[in-house]
Design a protein around this motif. Structure first.
Motif, mmCIF file in Angstrom:
data_model
loop_
_atom_site.group_PDB
_atom_site.id
_atom_site.type_symbol
_atom_site.label_atom_id
_atom_site.label_comp_id
_atom_site.label_asym_id
_atom_site.label_seq_id
_atom_site.Cartn_x
_atom_site.Cartn_y
_atom_site.Cartn_z
ATOM 1 N N LYS A 19 -92.724 167.039 73.866
ATOM 2 C CA LYS A 19 -92.132 166.507 72.557
ATOM 3 C C LYS A 19 -92.808 165.898 71.246
ATOM 4 C CE LYS A 19 -88.384 164.041 73.633
ATOM 5 N NZ LYS A 19 -87.017 163.674 73.975
ATOM 6 N N PHE A 20 -92.268 165.731 70.048
ATOM 7 C CA PHE A 20 -92.823 164.564 69.155
ATOM 8 C C PHE A 20 -92.387 164.870 68.396
ATOM 9 C CE2 PHE A 20 -96.778 167.826 71.111
ATOM 10 C CZ PHE A 20 -97.131 167.161 70.979
ATOM 11 N N GLY A 21 -91.755 163.323 67.983
ATOM 12 C CA GLY A 21 -91.040 162.572 67.129
ATOM 13 C C GLY A 21 -91.092 161.600 66.218
ATOM 14 N N GLY A 22 -89.655 161.206 65.922
ATOM 15 C CA GLY A 22 -89.702 159.780 65.170
ATOM 16 C C GLY A 22 -88.314 159.705 64.164
ATOM 17 N N SER A 65 -86.019 170.335 65.007
ATOM 18 C CA SER A 65 -84.657 169.620 65.339
ATOM 19 C C SER A 65 -84.948 168.863 64.488
ATOM 20 C CB SER A 65 -84.290 168.882 66.271
ATOM 21 O OG SER A 65 -83.158 168.926 65.876
ATOM 22 N N LEU A 66 -84.091 168.847 62.811
ATOM 23 C CA LEU A 66 -83.916 167.583 62.323
ATOM 24 C C LEU A 66 -82.612 167.207 61.858
ATOM 25 C CD1 LEU A 66 -84.903 165.505 59.726
ATOM 26 C CD2 LEU A 66 -84.548 167.699 57.801
ATOM 27 N N LEU A 78 -82.310 159.117 60.477
ATOM 28 C CA LEU A 78 -82.751 160.156 60.104
ATOM 29 C C LEU A 78 -83.715 160.059 61.916
ATOM 30 C CD1 LEU A 78 -83.471 162.892 58.259
ATOM 31 C CD2 LEU A 78 -85.595 161.016 57.140
ATOM 32 N N HIS A 79 -83.387 161.389 62.192
ATOM 33 C CA HIS A 79 -84.514 161.978 63.500
ATOM 34 C C HIS A 79 -84.985 163.806 62.806
ATOM 35 C CE1 HIS A 79 -81.956 158.984 65.750
ATOM 36 N NE2 HIS A 79 -81.761 159.674 65.456
ATOM 37 N N TYR A 115 -90.542 170.381 69.155
ATOM 38 C CA TYR A 115 -90.278 171.083 70.789
ATOM 39 C C TYR A 115 -91.663 171.734 70.921
ATOM 40 C CZ TYR A 115 -85.831 168.398 70.590
ATOM 41 O OH TYR A 115 -85.180 166.967 70.982
ATOM 42 N N VAL A 116 -92.219 171.671 71.847
ATOM 43 C CA VAL A 116 -93.517 172.646 72.060
ATOM 44 C C VAL A 116 -94.405 172.925 73.186
ATOM 45 C CG1 VAL A 116 -96.169 173.298 71.258
ATOM 46 C CG2 VAL A 116 -94.587 171.954 69.849
ATOM 47 N N SER A 117 -93.031 173.668 73.462
ATOM 48 C CA SER A 117 -93.621 175.022 75.088
ATOM 49 C C SER A 117 -94.679 175.410 75.531
ATOM 50 C CB SER A 117 -91.826 175.253 75.158
ATOM 51 O OG SER A 117 -92.223 176.169 76.495
#
Length: 222
Positions: free
Chosen positions: A206-209, A147-148, A192-193, A197-199
């Motif tokens: 959940k990984f991100g920044g 998701s961006l 900006l996000h 998501y990994v199931s």
């Protein structure tokens, strides 16, 4: 679409002890929403709007012992005015990619909001907000989604003197422009996000920044 105009709302208000008659009060509300498909099963839209206006008064009642009572006492128009709106579009490119965009705004004004001893020392408030979000979802596999999101916010708050007369402070009353106004607080924020998501069979991960750019200012005028 809904509309409400209770013109006799003032009948529910008790008379102020310093007023010879009940002060006027009126409120108008108007709103509605609408949505539907642009392209069936692919592109949809939704929009909503609301308007709210309140007309009332501000009563200044200095005691008779105050030498400025006869000059400054009175009933003055007051109230608030507010516009709110939001619009959204959702689009599905294919089974892997989808996107939505939402724009929202608010305009709000309030007249004579200060705790002043004279009408010339009153202040008016203004609030404006603009917000735009664009969000893209990418299904990489059966158990992975990215998701961006981009968010742009412009916000403005202002406090404006009700009068441009020279401010004069006396023991019994303060007249003229409020000494600490006008003040304006404009700000801009860009965010900006990105989140992956990994199931799995045992865990949801959940990984991100995110990155934020902000510009905030204080504009003060004597």
């Amino acid at each position: 679409i809904s509309k409400s105009i209770p013109r006799n709302a003032g009948g529910l208000n008790a008379r102020n002890a310093f007023a010879e008659e009940k002060p006027p009060f009126d409120e108008q509300r108007l709103g509605g929403s609408f949505g539907g498909p642009i392209a069936l099963n692919r592109t949809h839209f939704f929009g909503a709007f609301e308007y709210n206006n309140v007309d009332n008064v501000k009563i200044l009642a200095l005691p008779s012992s105050n030498p400025f009572a006869a000059q400054e006492n009175g009933i003055f128009p007051a109230g608030s005015n507010n516009y709110l709106a939001v619009g959204r579009v959702d689009h599905r490119f294919n089974n892997a990619h989808s996107l939505f965009s939402r724009f929202a705004f608010e305009n709000q004004k309030a007249l004579r909001t200060g705790n002043a001893s004279s009408d010339s020392n009153e202040i008016d408030d203004e609030n404006r907000t603009r917000s735009l979000i664009v969000d893209h979802n990418w299904t990489l596999s059966q158990n992975k989604v990215n998701s961006l999101r981009v968010h742009v916010l412009k916000h403005y708050i202002g406090t404006v003197p009700h009068s441009d007369e020279v401010g004069i402070s006396r023991p019994s009353i303060t007249t003229g422009r409020n000494q600490v106004n006008p003040q304006f607080f404009p700000r801009t924020r860009i965010e900006l996000h990105d989140t992956l998501y990994v199931s799995t069979s045992r865990h949801d991960l959940k990984f991100g920044g995110d990155v934020n750019l902000s510009k905030v200012a204080l504009e003060f005028t004597h």
